[in-house]
Design a protein around this motif. Structure first.
Motif, mmCIF file in Angstrom:
data_model
loop_
_atom_site.group_PDB
_atom_site.id
_atom_site.type_symbol
_atom_site.label_atom_id
_atom_site.label_comp_id
_atom_site.label_asym_id
_atom_site.label_seq_id
_atom_site.Cartn_x
_atom_site.Cartn_y
_atom_site.Cartn_z
ATOM 1 N N UNK A 23 -0.882 13.824 -8.135
ATOM 2 C CA UNK A 23 -1.374 12.696 -7.343
ATOM 3 C C UNK A 23 -2.849 12.969 -7.051
ATOM 4 N N UNK A 24 -3.524 12.007 -6.460
ATOM 5 C CA UNK A 24 -4.937 12.186 -6.129
ATOM 6 C C UNK A 24 -5.135 13.383 -5.200
ATOM 7 N N UNK A 25 -4.181 13.663 -4.339
ATOM 8 C CA UNK A 25 -4.286 14.798 -3.415
ATOM 9 C C UNK A 25 -4.306 16.130 -4.163
ATOM 10 N N UNK A 41 0.854 -1.194 0.000
ATOM 11 C CA UNK A 41 0.000 0.000 0.000
ATOM 12 C C UNK A 41 0.886 1.239 0.000
ATOM 13 N N UNK A 42 0.572 2.179 -0.887
ATOM 14 C CA UNK A 42 1.279 3.458 -0.891
ATOM 15 C C UNK A 42 0.744 4.314 0.243
ATOM 16 N N UNK A 43 1.615 4.840 1.031
ATOM 17 C CA UNK A 43 1.184 5.713 2.136
ATOM 18 C C UNK A 43 1.242 7.177 1.739
ATOM 19 N N UNK A 44 2.083 7.498 0.759
ATOM 20 C CA UNK A 44 2.205 8.886 0.302
ATOM 21 C C UNK A 44 2.874 8.895 -1.068
ATOM 22 N N UNK A 45 2.608 9.948 -1.817
ATOM 23 C CA UNK A 45 3.241 10.156 -3.119
ATOM 24 C C UNK A 45 3.795 11.567 -3.120
ATOM 25 N N UNK A 46 5.094 11.697 -3.370
ATOM 26 C CA UNK A 46 5.739 13.004 -3.420
ATOM 27 C C UNK A 46 6.150 13.263 -4.863
#
Length: 56
Positions: free
Chosen positions: A29-31, A9-14
């Motif tokens: 990213x989705x954020x 599972x990805x916890x964050x995308x930078x």
């Protein structure tokens, strides 16, 4: 993207490093895209609830 962990599972995308590379037009990213509406399955035979357009 490849992972050393199966079903991880990805916890964050930078995306900041990707945005700095010459020639890169954009990296999101989705954020970054919170206003993308949910989508419904294509075709009337696949009726069901709307799903997020992007993974979170």
């Amino acid at each position: 993207m490849r992972s050393k962990v199966c079903h991880g599972a990805l916890r964050a995308v930078d995306c900041s490093a990707a945005r700095e590379v010459p020639g890169v037009v954009g990296a999101w990213s989705a954020a970054d895209l919170t206003d993308v509406p949910p989508v419904r399955p294509l075709g009337s035979c696949l009726a069901g609830p709307a799903s997020p357009s992007l993974s979170k």
